[in-house]
Write an enzyme that holds these catalytic residues in place. Sequence first.
Site, mmCIF file in Angstrom:
data_model
loop_
_atom_site.group_PDB
_atom_site.id
_atom_site.type_symbol
_atom_site.label_atom_id
_atom_site.label_comp_id
_atom_site.label_asym_id
_atom_site.label_seq_id
_atom_site.Cartn_x
_atom_site.Cartn_y
_atom_site.Cartn_z
ATOM 1 N N LYS A 278 -7.060 -6.090 -7.387
ATOM 2 C CA LYS A 278 -6.928 -5.328 -8.623
ATOM 3 C C LYS A 278 -6.092 -6.185 -9.564
ATOM 4 O O LYS A 278 -4.918 -6.455 -9.314
ATOM 5 C CB LYS A 278 -6.253 -3.974 -8.387
ATOM 6 C CG LYS A 278 -6.102 -3.168 -9.682
ATOM 7 C CD LYS A 278 -5.425 -1.826 -9.475
ATOM 8 C CE LYS A 278 -5.267 -1.115 -10.810
ATOM 9 N NZ LYS A 278 -4.539 0.184 -10.686
ATOM 10 N N TYR B 69 -2.970 -6.195 -5.146
ATOM 11 C CA TYR B 69 -2.675 -5.618 -6.461
ATOM 12 C C TYR B 69 -1.711 -6.552 -7.175
ATOM 13 O O TYR B 69 -0.533 -6.633 -6.827
ATOM 14 C CB TYR B 69 -2.078 -4.229 -6.278
ATOM 15 C CG TYR B 69 -1.902 -3.397 -7.522
ATOM 16 C CD1 TYR B 69 -2.335 -3.811 -8.777
ATOM 17 C CD2 TYR B 69 -1.283 -2.153 -7.438
ATOM 18 C CE1 TYR B 69 -2.167 -3.034 -9.897
ATOM 19 C CE2 TYR B 69 -1.115 -1.356 -8.557
ATOM 20 C CZ TYR B 69 -1.550 -1.795 -9.772
ATOM 21 O OH TYR B 69 -1.366 -1.011 -10.892
#
Length: 301
Positions: free
Chosen positions: A171, A143
């Site tokens: 992400k 992330y």
Amino acid sequence: MTTTAATPAPPFGRALCAMITPFTASGELDLDGAQRLADRLVTEGCDGLVLSGTTGESPTTTDAEKSALVRAVREAVGERAPIVAGVGTADTRHTVELALAAGKAGADGVLVVTPYYSRPPQDAVEEHFRTVADASGLPVMLYDIPGRTGTRIEPETMLRLAAHPRIVAVKDCSYDFLGTQKVLARTELAYYAGCEEHILPLYAVGGTGYVSTVANLVPRQLRSILDAFDAGDTARAARLQQQATELIESTMSAGLPGTVTVKALLNDLTLPAGPVRPPLRPATRETVAELRAAYERLRAG
């Protein structure tokens, strides 16, 4: 979409929702509400769910609550959708503990954010992710959100991490489209847009899909962007992305965290949500009215 060597199969699906964590009126974990919301999201087009991320208020939920949430959602959706559990913290040891617990609770993968606040250098960032991936048997989604963590996963670091067999996805909230494309061109990492305005642009250059906060509200509408592109109707995909812009802006760029705005609108729609936990505070009535108007216009379009 035809899968090629340059476009590996999505490890967690394409259309993922960063699901809110429903609470009761008194602020307790609402597992029944979480199950009902998860079922609705999968039924309406989400083919993966990300739990206990930023939108899921992970900083204010306990380790036990995180595991209970995974177990409850797994019971609700069965094998219809992969579950990715957010396990990222500023502490490598604690992150490993959460990753192991997520696997025991039934998660299919883990979302690991860059360690925040301490601002580790890139070699320490790389070691953190490798340690978590080595300890857990689950596939890992990195992330990258430097606007919140204060630390970027630099493209060169990402290229090295891509060689780890369990680091399979990202992400992407880096807002560095050039850096993202550099990694896409040189790895098989599955890139998910973490910012809704990038759903179509990232998908068009080889991204895998999205992990979306706004999908809590309009799962079908966001998925339709990917479906139109896959069908070869790029003009329609562009129109659908543009039509979603007002709600995306109202939800994500109105001066409030997305968790606050999404929960406010879900509550207004009488869907499972409940309050946010402090230090977050609820949206005003005026904000809710603006969100509802944007939502209704998108649904009507």
